[in-house]
Design an enzyme around this catalytic site. Structure first.
Site, PDB file in Angstrom:
ATOM      1  N   SER A 285     -22.121   3.329 -18.021  1.00  0.00           N
ATOM      2  CA  SER A 285     -23.185   4.197 -17.436  1.00  0.00           C
ATOM      3  C   SER A 285     -22.561   4.878 -16.180  1.00  0.00           C
ATOM      4  O   SER A 285     -21.952   4.008 -15.296  1.00  0.00           O
ATOM      5  CB  SER A 285     -24.368   3.786 -17.382  1.00  0.00           C
ATOM      6  OG  SER A 285     -25.220   4.411 -16.323  1.00  0.00           O
TER       7      SER A 285
ATOM      8  N   GLU B 252     -24.568   4.059 -31.912  1.00  0.00           N
ATOM      9  CA  GLU B 252     -25.707   4.819 -31.751  1.00  0.00           C
ATOM     10  C   GLU B 252     -25.346   6.168 -32.737  1.00  0.00           C
ATOM     11  O   GLU B 252     -25.981   6.753 -33.608  1.00  0.00           O
ATOM     12  CB  GLU B 252     -26.020   5.255 -30.540  1.00  0.00           C
ATOM     13  CG  GLU B 252     -26.686   3.952 -29.819  1.00  0.00           C
ATOM     14  CD  GLU B 252     -26.649   4.193 -28.412  1.00  0.00           C
ATOM     15  OE1 GLU B 252     -27.593   4.945 -27.846  1.00  0.00           O
ATOM     16  OE2 GLU B 252     -25.697   3.948 -27.534  1.00  0.00           O
TER      17      GLU B 252
ATOM     18  N   LYS C 246     -24.224  -1.687 -16.993  1.00  0.00           N
ATOM     19  CA  LYS C 246     -24.126  -1.011 -18.578  1.00  0.00           C
ATOM     20  C   LYS C 246     -23.078  -1.034 -19.389  1.00  0.00           C
ATOM     21  O   LYS C 246     -21.943  -0.766 -19.061  1.00  0.00           O
ATOM     22  CB  LYS C 246     -24.811   0.411 -18.559  1.00  0.00           C
ATOM     23  CG  LYS C 246     -26.069   0.633 -18.033  1.00  0.00           C
ATOM     24  CD  LYS C 246     -27.259   0.005 -19.068  1.00  0.00           C
ATOM     25  CE  LYS C 246     -27.641   1.227 -19.667  1.00  0.00           C
ATOM     26  NZ  LYS C 246     -28.593   0.761 -20.750  1.00  0.00           N
TER      27      LYS C 246
ATOM     28  N   HIS D 276     -39.623  -7.428 -41.705  1.00  0.00           N
ATOM     29  CA  HIS D 276     -40.464  -6.671 -40.646  1.00  0.00           C
ATOM     30  C   HIS D 276     -40.091  -6.715 -39.291  1.00  0.00           C
ATOM     31  O   HIS D 276     -40.688  -6.750 -38.313  1.00  0.00           O
ATOM     32  CB  HIS D 276     -41.951  -7.102 -40.748  1.00  0.00           C
ATOM     33  CG  HIS D 276     -42.756  -7.257 -41.933  1.00  0.00           C
ATOM     34  ND1 HIS D 276     -43.276  -6.401 -42.399  1.00  0.00           N
ATOM     35  CD2 HIS D 276     -42.684  -8.300 -43.021  1.00  0.00           C
ATOM     36  CE1 HIS D 276     -43.588  -6.662 -43.714  1.00  0.00           C
ATOM     37  NE2 HIS D 276     -43.167  -7.883 -44.173  1.00  0.00           N
TER      38      HIS D 276
END
Ligand code: ARG
Length: 459
Positions: free
Chosen positions: A278, A291, A284, A157
């Site tokens: 970024s 992704e 970043k 979980h």
């Protein structure tokens, strides 16, 4: 003017819209090489069987090589009016060798031709798929071997469950990709039958030798039923379903890398080579590759569903619907290979943050099960009672704002008076993982066995 390949009964050429919806050359040109290889094998067989003159066959085979070199050299001019790669190649062959080119299509139809070309193309992709999986498995093995005894939290979980080892986690993915590999090998074996010579649907009256062309093209045997052979796209579907399951595995792993590389988790550092920045936030370092891998399942599974839908309900044998098979498989294959390669690169380059993994492993009362097991073993409590006692100890620790090993013996005995000093021996994360020696368990000893077994298999 009517089509030079099939226009005999036509007085007028097609409407521009008809041509646009009918043409597949925009995408099936990717099968040029397979088409030419298949045609060369067919021509050789026709000559060997005395169906065409050996000199004609030689001219055709040579001419096809010229066409191939034009295609590979980029000078070939594709024509939409010629619909597809098969007719584009044959038309150019006619320009090169003259009317003799027209003998190539004896005892053949575009229906068995396209089935053969597409199978050859998909077969190469199965091989690339296998290569990509093997490389990724090796990268995972490298990580597992290095970190067989590094401790990290195991989750259910996505809540802290029990400590596991880094190596164990990596090997879990090796198992998944190994099943993908066995699906690939299984499907490749099943698909390796040659449709060539099935002709339009019924076979042919010419005395062809299908075993010869099958062997020449690296197939195990010719397909057994001509109707099935020209209308079967199971091999494409098996590729897509194996690709879908693999992409699902890749997507889960990618999701973990996204979570693990966050500032909150800091379990891994991804290499600069597989990260992006970024344009506004200077700090970043984004896991874009992960992704995108996570997202690839969308188009790959989409392709699987799309081809299923194309094929369902088609009466035997060939229908033009089946021309819609290629783009789905092409796109899925391209993206799968890219995802596999990117994942391999990320896994090879990433570094696990060992102290952070270990600290995280110790948090969240991760050794509560070890404590309950101790109560069972040492105090002979029924597991359910031990579970309850441990739950009370967790509540106590939570109230005190500490972890289980920081509870005093007094805290312990206030919940159950049989608990002794010895309990602290099982509350550490290293002891916890080392104790899980059951077959397939997370103990470093077991992980090293898994690694050794897979290294041998992959060697
Ligand atoms: N371009 C077609 C395809 O991809 C080739 C087969 C055409 N056959 C036919 N009978 N029209 O399926």
């Amino acid at each position: 003017t009517s089509n030079q390949m099939w226009g005999g009964r036509f007085a007028a050429g097609p409407d521009a819209i008809m041509e646009a919806i009918n043409a597949s050359i925009g995408f099936d040109k990717r099968m040029a090489k397979q088409d030419i290889t298949g045609s060369r094998a067919h021509a050789a067989m026709l000559a060997a069987q005395g169906i065409i003159d050996p000199k004609d066959a030689e001219a055709i085979r040579e001419g096809l090589l010229t066409v191939l070199s034009e295609i590979e050299g980029g000078s070939f001019e594709y024509s939409t009016a010629l619909e597809d790669i098969h007719m584009n190649v044959e038309a150019r062959l006619r320009e090169i060798v003259g009317p003799t080119a027209g003998r190539l299509h004896t005892a053949r139809s575009r229906n068995d031709q396209v089935a053969t070309d597409f199978k050859l193309w998909v077969r190469d992709q199965f091989d690339a798929f296998e290569g990509g999986l093997l490389a990724l498995m090796k990268a995972l093995l490298g990580q597992a071997e290095a970190g067989a005894d590094w401790v990290m939290p195991g989750f259910t979980h996505l809540q802290t469950a029990q400590p596991v080892t880094w190596g164990h986690h990596m090997m879990a993915y090796v198992e998944m990709f190994a099943r993908d590999l066995s699906r690939v090998r299984d499907a490749r074996k099943r698909m390796n039958e040659c449709p060539l010579g099935s002709a339009a649907l019924a076979g042919t009256g010419f005395d062809i030798d299908r075993h010869m062309t099958a062997a020449e093209l690296g197939f195990d045997r010719p397909t057994a039923n001509s109707l099935d052979a020209v209308s079967d796209r199971d091999f494409g579907l098996e590729f897509l379903s194996a690709a879908s399951i693999c992409a699902m595995h890749l997507s889960r792993m990618a999701e973990e890398l996204v979570i693990w590389s966050s500032a909150q988790f800091r379990f891994v550092t991804l290499s600069d080579r597989f990260s992006t920045g970024s344009s506004i936030m200077p700090q970043k370092k984004n896991p874009d590759a992960a992704e995108l891998i996570r997202a690839k399942i969308g188009r790959i599974f989409g392709a699987n569903v799309a081809l299923m839908m194309v094929m369902k309900g088609l009466p035997l044998a060939y229908s033009k619907d089946m021309q819609e098979d290629k783009e789905q498989v092409f796109d899925a294959a391209d993206n799968l290979m890219l995802a596999l390669a990117a994942m391999e690169g990320m896994v090879k380059d990433m570094s696990a943050n060992r102290p952070q993994l270990e600290a995280a492993a110790a948090s969240g009362f991760s050794t509560a099960t070890d404590l309950a097991d101790w109560l069972v073993r040492e105090l002979n409590l029924p597991f359910r009672d031990a579970h309850h006692v441990t739950g009370a100890l967790v509540a106590k620790a939570e109230a005190k704002g500490c972890d289980l090993p920081e509870l005093t013996l007094e805290d312990m005995t206030s919940v159950h008076d049989g608990i002794t000093e010895a309990v602290y021996g099982v509350l550490g994360v290293h002891n916890s993982v080392a104790s899980r020696l059951s077959y397939g368990g997370t103990a470093p000893t077991r992980v090293r066995e898994q690694v050794a077994r897979w290294k041998e298999v992959l060697a």
